[in-house]
Scaffold this motif. Structure first.
Motif, PDB file in Angstrom:
ATOM      1  N   HIS A   1       1.330   4.343  -3.037  1.00 61.47           N
ATOM      2  CA  HIS A   1       0.876   5.682  -2.609  1.00 61.47           C
ATOM      3  C   HIS A   1      -0.555   5.669  -2.086  1.00 61.47           C
ATOM      4  O   HIS A   1      -1.223   6.698  -2.061  1.00 61.47           O
ATOM      5  N   ASN A   2      -1.007   4.494  -1.655  1.00 60.70           N
ATOM      6  CA  ASN A   2      -2.351   4.399  -1.083  1.00 60.70           C
ATOM      7  C   ASN A   2      -2.401   4.867   0.364  1.00 60.70           C
ATOM      8  O   ASN A   2      -3.492   5.041   0.913  1.00 60.70           O
TER       9      ASN A   2
ATOM     10  N   LEU B   1       0.827  -1.209   0.000  1.00 54.69           N
ATOM     11  CA  LEU B   1       0.000   0.000   0.000  1.00 54.69           C
ATOM     12  C   LEU B   1       0.858   1.256   0.000  1.00 54.69           C
ATOM     13  O   LEU B   1       0.549   2.243  -0.672  1.00 54.69           O
TER      14      LEU B   1
END
Length: 200
Positions: free
Chosen positions: A173-174, A169
């Motif tokens: 770039h979540n 993640l």
């Protein structure tokens, strides 16, 4: 009459055998980090590395062989990182750090469809990384028993899932919003502390 200068220009100095392989691997890692493994071309890598177009095939056979070599190298680096951790939580931190420092390796290592599954170097390196994780898990209350005892195999799955999920993640770039400008490793330590008891 002055003798002719027979010194070769530095730019024409051929790669040594080991340097050539490393040059191709480094070029491949740059491409994967920027554009993903699907964009790899052996001919393009040869151009980037400044070697003959046949060099990548000579060392790796084909694209699958090259990606397999990258994955094997990645698992070796990961095994070393995990073995340096003093406990399970820090092993998770090292896992996340590895993913951040070696994003191209990380992308390839867990994409079995890109790799030669029976490659000895790959299977050996993967086993070493797995052993290192199991060693970290085995330090969790080994003396515990009863209905609330931690089952080592499932604890390993839980630890791996947390570290791998967080790293994936993060690289995608979540987690830019939730993590913000905090140190991702410190954020992971906090998450791991929520889910795993401190070792005694």
């Amino acid at each position: 009459m002055a003798p002719a200068d027979t010194t070769k220009p530095a730019s024409r100095r051929p790669y040594h055998h080991g340097d050539l392989r490393r040059a191709v691997l480094s070029a491949a890692l740059d491409v994967i980090a920027a554009d993903g493994p699907s964009t790899l071309s052996l001919r393009d890598l040869a151009r980037r590395a400044g070697v003959s177009h046949a060099a990548p095939a000579h060392h790796f056979g084909d694209r699958t062989g090259l990606l397999t070599a990258i994955a094997a190298e990645g698992f070796g680096l990961l095994a070393t990182a995990l073995r340096e951790a003093p406990d399970l939580k820090e092993a998770g931190v090292r896992y996340v750090r590895f993913a951040r420092e070696h994003p191209a390796h990380f992308q390839v290592m867990f994409a079995p469809e890109l790799l030669r599954a029976d490659d000895l170097e790959l299977t050996t390196a993967r086993a070493l990384a797995g052993d290192a994780l199991r060693e970290a898990v085995s330090d969790i209350h080994p003396e515990s028993s009863g209905p609330d005892a931690i089952e080592p195999r499932l604890a390993g799955v839980a630890a791996w899932s947390l570290a791998h999920g967080f790293a994936t993640l993060l690289l995608g770039h979540n987690l830019d919003g939730p993590v913000g400008d905090q140190d991702p490793e410190e954020v992971f330590r906090t998450l791991a502390g929520m889910l795993f008891r401190a070792e005694s």
